[in-house]
Design an enzyme around this catalytic site. Sequence first.
Site, PDB file in Angstrom:
ATOM      1  N   ARG A   4       0.836  -1.217   0.000  1.00  0.00           N
ATOM      2  CA  ARG A   4       0.000   0.000   0.000  1.00  0.00           C
ATOM      3  C   ARG A   4       0.868   1.263   0.000  1.00  0.00           C
ATOM      4  O   ARG A   4       0.994   1.939  -1.008  1.00  0.00           O
ATOM      5  CB  ARG A   4      -0.944  -0.046   1.216  1.00  0.00           C
ATOM      6  CG  ARG A   4      -2.068   0.979   1.196  1.00  0.00           C
ATOM      7  CD  ARG A   4      -1.649   2.371   1.624  1.00  0.00           C
ATOM      8  NE  ARG A   4      -1.111   2.413   2.977  1.00  0.00           N
ATOM      9  CZ  ARG A   4      -0.535   3.494   3.490  1.00  0.00           C
ATOM     10  NH1 ARG A   4      -0.426   4.609   2.788  1.00  0.00           N
ATOM     11  NH2 ARG A   4      -0.027   3.475   4.715  1.00  0.00           N
ATOM     12  N   ASP A   5       1.529   1.547   1.101  1.00  0.00           N
ATOM     13  CA  ASP A   5       2.354   2.765   1.179  1.00  0.00           C
ATOM     14  C   ASP A   5       3.477   2.670   0.142  1.00  0.00           C
ATOM     15  O   ASP A   5       3.821   3.642  -0.529  1.00  0.00           O
ATOM     16  CB  ASP A   5       2.948   2.886   2.591  1.00  0.00           C
ATOM     17  CG  ASP A   5       3.261   4.312   2.993  1.00  0.00           C
ATOM     18  OD1 ASP A   5       3.531   5.124   2.104  1.00  0.00           O
ATOM     19  OD2 ASP A   5       3.256   4.611   4.200  1.00  0.00           O
ATOM     20  N   HIS A  13       4.985   4.482  12.769  1.00  0.00           N
ATOM     21  CA  HIS A  13       5.056   4.400  11.304  1.00  0.00           C
ATOM     22  C   HIS A  13       6.077   5.447  10.846  1.00  0.00           C
ATOM     23  O   HIS A  13       5.742   6.612  10.678  1.00  0.00           O
ATOM     24  CB  HIS A  13       3.653   4.699  10.754  1.00  0.00           C
ATOM     25  CG  HIS A  13       3.509   4.702   9.281  1.00  0.00           C
ATOM     26  ND1 HIS A  13       2.888   3.675   8.581  1.00  0.00           N
ATOM     27  CD2 HIS A  13       3.869   5.594   8.326  1.00  0.00           C
ATOM     28  CE1 HIS A  13       2.870   3.959   7.288  1.00  0.00           C
ATOM     29  NE2 HIS A  13       3.465   5.132   7.108  1.00  0.00           N
ATOM     30  N   HIS A  46       8.840   6.992   8.252  1.00  0.00           N
ATOM     31  CA  HIS A  46       9.509   7.067   6.944  1.00  0.00           C
ATOM     32  C   HIS A  46      10.973   7.413   7.238  1.00  0.00           C
ATOM     33  O   HIS A  46      11.295   7.940   8.309  1.00  0.00           O
ATOM     34  CB  HIS A  46       8.807   8.099   6.052  1.00  0.00           C
ATOM     35  CG  HIS A  46       7.488   7.586   5.532  1.00  0.00           C
ATOM     36  ND1 HIS A  46       7.340   7.092   4.257  1.00  0.00           N
ATOM     37  CD2 HIS A  46       6.281   7.437   6.125  1.00  0.00           C
ATOM     38  CE1 HIS A  46       6.093   6.681   4.084  1.00  0.00           C
ATOM     39  NE2 HIS A  46       5.415   6.885   5.215  1.00  0.00           N
ATOM     40  N   CYS A  82       4.350   9.314   0.262  1.00  0.00           N
ATOM     41  CA  CYS A  82       2.969   9.766   0.083  1.00  0.00           C
ATOM     42  C   CYS A  82       2.933  10.789  -1.032  1.00  0.00           C
ATOM     43  O   CYS A  82       3.637  11.799  -0.973  1.00  0.00           O
ATOM     44  CB  CYS A  82       2.429  10.375   1.376  1.00  0.00           C
ATOM     45  SG  CYS A  82       0.753  10.994   1.175  1.00  0.00           S
ATOM     46  N   ASN A 129       9.431   4.103   3.517  1.00  0.00           N
ATOM     47  CA  ASN A 129       9.222   3.702   4.915  1.00  0.00           C
ATOM     48  C   ASN A 129      10.471   3.038   5.472  1.00  0.00           C
ATOM     49  O   ASN A 129      11.336   2.586   4.719  1.00  0.00           O
ATOM     50  CB  ASN A 129       8.094   2.672   4.984  1.00  0.00           C
ATOM     51  CG  ASN A 129       6.739   3.269   4.724  1.00  0.00           C
ATOM     52  OD1 ASN A 129       6.367   3.517   3.589  1.00  0.00           O
ATOM     53  ND2 ASN A 129       5.995   3.508   5.779  1.00  0.00           N
TER      54      ASN A 129
HETATM   55  P1  HMG Z   1     -13.026  14.650  -2.782  1.00  0.00           P
HETATM   56  O1  HMG Z   1     -12.663  15.008  -4.188  1.00  0.00           O
HETATM   57  O2  HMG Z   1     -13.229  15.765  -1.796  1.00  0.00           O
HETATM   58  O3  HMG Z   1     -14.295  13.677  -2.785  1.00  0.00           O
HETATM   59  O4  HMG Z   1     -11.884  13.695  -2.247  1.00  0.00           O
HETATM   60  P2  HMG Z   1     -15.858  13.982  -2.691  1.00  0.00           P
HETATM   61  O5  HMG Z   1     -16.360  13.376  -1.427  1.00  0.00           O
HETATM   62  O6  HMG Z   1     -16.121  15.454  -2.954  1.00  0.00           O
HETATM   63  O7  HMG Z   1     -16.423  13.147  -3.927  1.00  0.00           O
HETATM   64  C1  HMG Z   1     -16.127  13.492  -5.283  1.00  0.00           C
HETATM   65  C2  HMG Z   1     -16.386  12.280  -6.172  1.00  0.00           C
HETATM   66  O8  HMG Z   1     -15.463  11.255  -5.844  1.00  0.00           O
HETATM   67  C3  HMG Z   1     -17.790  11.672  -6.009  1.00  0.00           C
HETATM   68  O9  HMG Z   1     -18.156  11.159  -7.284  1.00  0.00           O
HETATM   69  C4  HMG Z   1     -17.554  10.510  -5.090  1.00  0.00           C
HETATM   70  O10 HMG Z   1     -18.468   9.436  -5.236  1.00  0.00           O
HETATM   71  C5  HMG Z   1     -16.155  10.048  -5.511  1.00  0.00           C
HETATM   72  P3  HMG Z   1     -19.261  11.914  -8.173  1.00  0.00           P
HETATM   73  O11 HMG Z   1     -20.491  11.949  -7.291  1.00  0.00           O
HETATM   74  O12 HMG Z   1     -18.691  13.262  -8.404  1.00  0.00           O
HETATM   75  O13 HMG Z   1     -19.351  11.045  -9.379  1.00  0.00           O
HETATM   76  N1  HMG Z   1     -15.459   9.403  -4.406  1.00  0.00           N
HETATM   77  C6  HMG Z   1     -14.892   8.176  -4.471  1.00  0.00           C
HETATM   78  N2  HMG Z   1     -14.776   7.284  -5.459  1.00  0.00           N
HETATM   79  C7  HMG Z   1     -14.141   6.128  -5.144  1.00  0.00           C
HETATM   80  N3  HMG Z   1     -13.630   5.850  -3.921  1.00  0.00           N
HETATM   81  C8  HMG Z   1     -13.727   6.722  -2.915  1.00  0.00           C
HETATM   82  C9  HMG Z   1     -14.373   7.963  -3.180  1.00  0.00           C
HETATM   83  N4  HMG Z   1     -14.626   9.029  -2.406  1.00  0.00           N
HETATM   84  C10 HMG Z   1     -15.280   9.903  -3.164  1.00  0.00           C
HETATM   85  N5  HMG Z   1     -13.235   6.425  -1.707  1.00  0.00           N
HETATM   86  C11 HMG Z   1     -11.117  11.927  -0.828  1.00  0.00           C
HETATM   87  C12 HMG Z   1     -11.879  13.229  -0.906  1.00  0.00           C
HETATM   88  C13 HMG Z   1     -10.942  11.586   0.649  1.00  0.00           C
HETATM   89  C14 HMG Z   1     -11.902  10.838  -1.521  1.00  0.00           C
HETATM   90  C15 HMG Z   1      -9.739  12.118  -1.537  1.00  0.00           C
HETATM   91  O14 HMG Z   1      -9.106  13.207  -0.945  1.00  0.00           O
HETATM   92  C16 HMG Z   1      -8.835  10.917  -1.443  1.00  0.00           C
HETATM   93  O15 HMG Z   1      -9.121   9.879  -2.053  1.00  0.00           O
HETATM   94  N6  HMG Z   1      -7.698  11.031  -0.702  1.00  0.00           N
HETATM   95  C17 HMG Z   1      -6.781   9.919  -0.497  1.00  0.00           C
HETATM   96  C18 HMG Z   1      -5.353  10.380  -0.532  1.00  0.00           C
HETATM   97  C19 HMG Z   1      -4.444   9.214  -0.220  1.00  0.00           C
HETATM   98  O16 HMG Z   1      -4.763   8.062  -0.438  1.00  0.00           O
HETATM   99  N7  HMG Z   1      -3.238   9.519   0.304  1.00  0.00           N
HETATM  100  C20 HMG Z   1      -2.262   8.512   0.655  1.00  0.00           C
HETATM  101  C21 HMG Z   1      -2.641   7.704   1.851  1.00  0.00           C
HETATM  102  S1  HMG Z   1      -2.294   8.515   3.397  1.00  0.00           S
HETATM  103  C22 HMG Z   1      -0.633   8.130   3.718  1.00  0.00           C
HETATM  104  O17 HMG Z   1       0.045   7.631   2.869  1.00  0.00           O
HETATM  105  C23 HMG Z   1      -0.071   8.388   5.089  1.00  0.00           C
HETATM  106  C24 HMG Z   1       0.128   7.118   5.904  1.00  0.00           C
HETATM  107  O18 HMG Z   1       1.021   6.227   5.253  1.00  0.00           O
HETATM  108  C25 HMG Z   1       0.695   7.464   7.303  1.00  0.00           C
HETATM  109  C26 HMG Z   1       1.909   8.389   7.248  1.00  0.00           C
HETATM  110  O19 HMG Z   1       2.901   8.079   6.551  1.00  0.00           O
HETATM  111  O20 HMG Z   1       1.850   9.418   7.926  1.00  0.00           O
HETATM  112  C27 HMG Z   1      -1.205   6.366   6.123  1.00  0.00           C
HETATM  113 MG    MG Z   2       3.181   6.357   5.288  1.00  0.00          MG
END
Ligand code: HMG
Ligand code: MG
Length: 310
Positions: free
Chosen positions: A30-31, A219, A221, A252, A261
Site C-alpha cells: 500500500r504505502d 510508522h 519514513h 505519500c 518507509n
Molecule cells: P473529494 O474530491 O473531496 O471527494 O476527495 P468527494 O467526497 O467530494 O467526492 C467526489 C467524487 O469522488 C464523487 O463522485 C464521489 O463518489 C467520488 P461523483 O459523485 O462526483 O461522481 N469518491 C470516491 N470514489 C471512489 N472511492 C472513494 C471515493 N470518495 C469519493 N473512496 C477523498 C476526498 C478523501 C476521496 C480524496 O481526498 C482521497 O481519495 N484522498 C486519499 C489520498 C491518499 O490516499 N493519500 C495517501 C494515503 S495517506 C498516507 O500515505 C499516510 C500514511 O502512510 C501514514 C503516514 O505516513 O503518515 C497512512
Molecule cells: Mg506512510
Amino acid sequence: MGAREAGLPERVPSAAGLPDRVRIWEVGARDGLQNEQSVVPVEVKLEFLDRLAAAGLSVLEATSFVHPKWVPQLADAEQLLAGLQRREGVSYPVLVPNARGLDRALAAGVSGIAIFASATETFAKRNLNSSLDEQFGMFEPVVTRALAEGLEVRGYLSMCFGDPWEGAVPAEQVVAAGRRLLDMGCFQLSLGDTIGVATPGQVERVVAGFGAPDRLAVHFHDTYGQALSNTLAALRLGVSTVDSSAGGLGGCPYAESATGNLATEDLVWMLDGLGIEHGVDLDALVRTSAWMAQQLGRPSPSRVVQALSG
Ligand code: HMG
Ligand code: MG
C-alpha cells in the site's frame, strides 16, 4: 549469502525494558506502491503479497479504497482483492477514507480497515480535501458502520513529528487528534512520521504524551535515516507494533519530501539482535524485495537488502 552466514546475531533473550515480540505491520503493497511513478500490474502486486505472506509477515496492508484519480497507482483495489489468495493467519487490511470507500471495501470482502487522519490543517486539506476538524466528521460514520459490520478498525495519524508546510507540530496537537481517533473506536493508533523528520527525543515526548503505549503503533519514513533509532525509542517505551515496508518502498504522493518507509529487513535485523520475536524469514524477505526491485527497475534503498542480495 544468507543472513546467518552474513553474521546475523544469534537470538538472545530480549533486552530488559523491551517487548518479547513485535508485530510487524507490513505496508509495502500500500504505502510502498502508492508512490511509484508507474502503476504496478495487479499480478505483480498479488505475487508480492503472497511472497510476503510466505516470508512470515502476518499483517499485510493490501491497498486503499481511495479516489482512483487521487491515487491511480491503487485504482485496481477491487481487482486486487478479487485475486487475493488469502493465507490462514494472515490479515489484509485496507485504507478507507470515507463512506464511498467503505462501501467498496465491504463489497470486496475485507475484514479490517484503516482510516487515516492528519495532525495538521494543511495536510488534511492536501491529502483529504478536508479541514482538520471536518476530517473527524468524515471518519466517524465510517468507523461506526465498520465496527457494526464486524471489521477491525485501525487509525493512522499523519504529520505527528513535522509537516513540510507548517514545520514542527506540537505534541499536544498530535495527542489531541490521536485521542479523537482512539475514542471513535479504533483499536490502535499508528503515529505517522510522514516525511521522516522525527528524532528519538521527539518520539519519546509524543509517545509519552499518550500515557499508555498499548494502543499505539509507530510508522516511520526514513528520509533522514532516523527510522530505526526512532523505532528503538518507541520500543523502549512499550510500543510493540511497528509499521514497515519490504525493501523500504514508500512515500505519500500528497506530502512533499516523503521518501520510503522503514525497511522491514532493517527492522528484522535489529529485532534479531535484540532477541525480539517477529516471525519473519529474513532470507525469504530479502529475495522478495530483490525481486520487487527488479520489477520496479531500481535497487532497494534498504541497507540490509543491499548487503544480503549483493
Ligand atoms: P473529494 O474530491 O473531496 O471527494 O476527495 P468527494 O467526497 O467530494 O467526492 C467526489 C467524487 O469522488 C464523487 O463522485 C464521489 O463518489 C467520488 P461523483 O459523485 O462526483 O461522481 N469518491 C470516491 N470514489 C471512489 N472511492 C472513494 C471515493 N470518495 C469519493 N473512496 C477523498 C476526498 C478523501 C476521496 C480524496 O481526498 C482521497 O481519495 N484522498 C486519499 C489520498 C491518499 O490516499 N493519500 C495517501 C494515503 S495517506 C498516507 O500515505 C499516510 C500514511 O502512510 C501514514 C503516514 O505516513 O503518515 C497512512
Ligand atoms: Mg506512510
